[in-house]
Design an enzyme around this catalytic site. Structure first.
Site: not given
Length: 191
Positions: A71-73
């Site tokens: 769930k990270c950029g």
């Protein structure tokens, strides 16, 4: 000394000195030296009961180790990591993903993490179960890696390059994309 005993004694001594040493007599020494210390580690594969023994799987391989989060950029880097793996796997590159919630961007559910890796990005390189990768709770592999690199991950998708002898080579920040020319050149140099 008795003149009949002397020749027998010399014959026994000669046989002892010239007796061939079987390689079966020294397997412990050979196997203990063949696995670099950093690879003395096992972990469960993501969403699986299979254990990955690093000595068995990665000895003699160039290793790119990445702490991941789904769930990270930087999560889209999975696509480039997979492309890099497919490009250099035949030459001895292995990539290992360590999902971690150290930066609060990993799912609590391994099923969701696996879905992001395997279904969304088609990852075929080794992904392990979620673990800590920094601080006192870091898994034993990362503790050794951090010590060798003299730096811990500052964010998700930090990349550590380890050569086929188990020696730390370089660390790359999250901003360095897997297909970055500098990283790719370094991989080609040490394959």
């Amino acid at each position: 000394m008795n003149k009949h005993i002397m020749p027998a004694l010399f014959t026994m001594l000669a046989l002892t000195v010239t007796a061939p040493v079987s390689s079966a007599d020294t397997p412990t020494i050979a196997s203990a030296n063949s696995c670099p210390d950093i690879l003395n580690y096992s972990a469960r594969k993501l969403r699986s009961k299979e254990m990955i023994n690093f000595c068995d799987k990665f000895t003699g391989k160039t290793l790119l180790v990445v702490n991941t989060a789904s769930k990270c950029g930087f999560t889209p880097q999975f696509k480039q990591l997979e492309a890099l793996y497919k490009k250099y796997q035949a030459q001895g590159l292995e990539i290992v993903g360590f999902p971690s919630d150290n930066f609060f961007q990993e799912h609590d559910d391994a099923e969701k993490t696996a879905e992001v890796c395997y279904l969304n990005y088609g990852v075929t390189f080794t992904m392990l179960e979620t673990s800590e990768v920094r601080g006192s709770d870091a898994n034993p592999f990362y503790k050794k890696l951090i010590e060798a690199a003299d730096t811990s991950p500052k964010w998700n998708f930090y990349k550590y390059l380890v050569d086929k002898n188990g020696k730390f080579v370089e660390v790359y920040s999250s901003r360095t994309e897997p297909l970055d020319s500098e990283l790719e050149e370094k991989i080609k140099q040490i394959l």
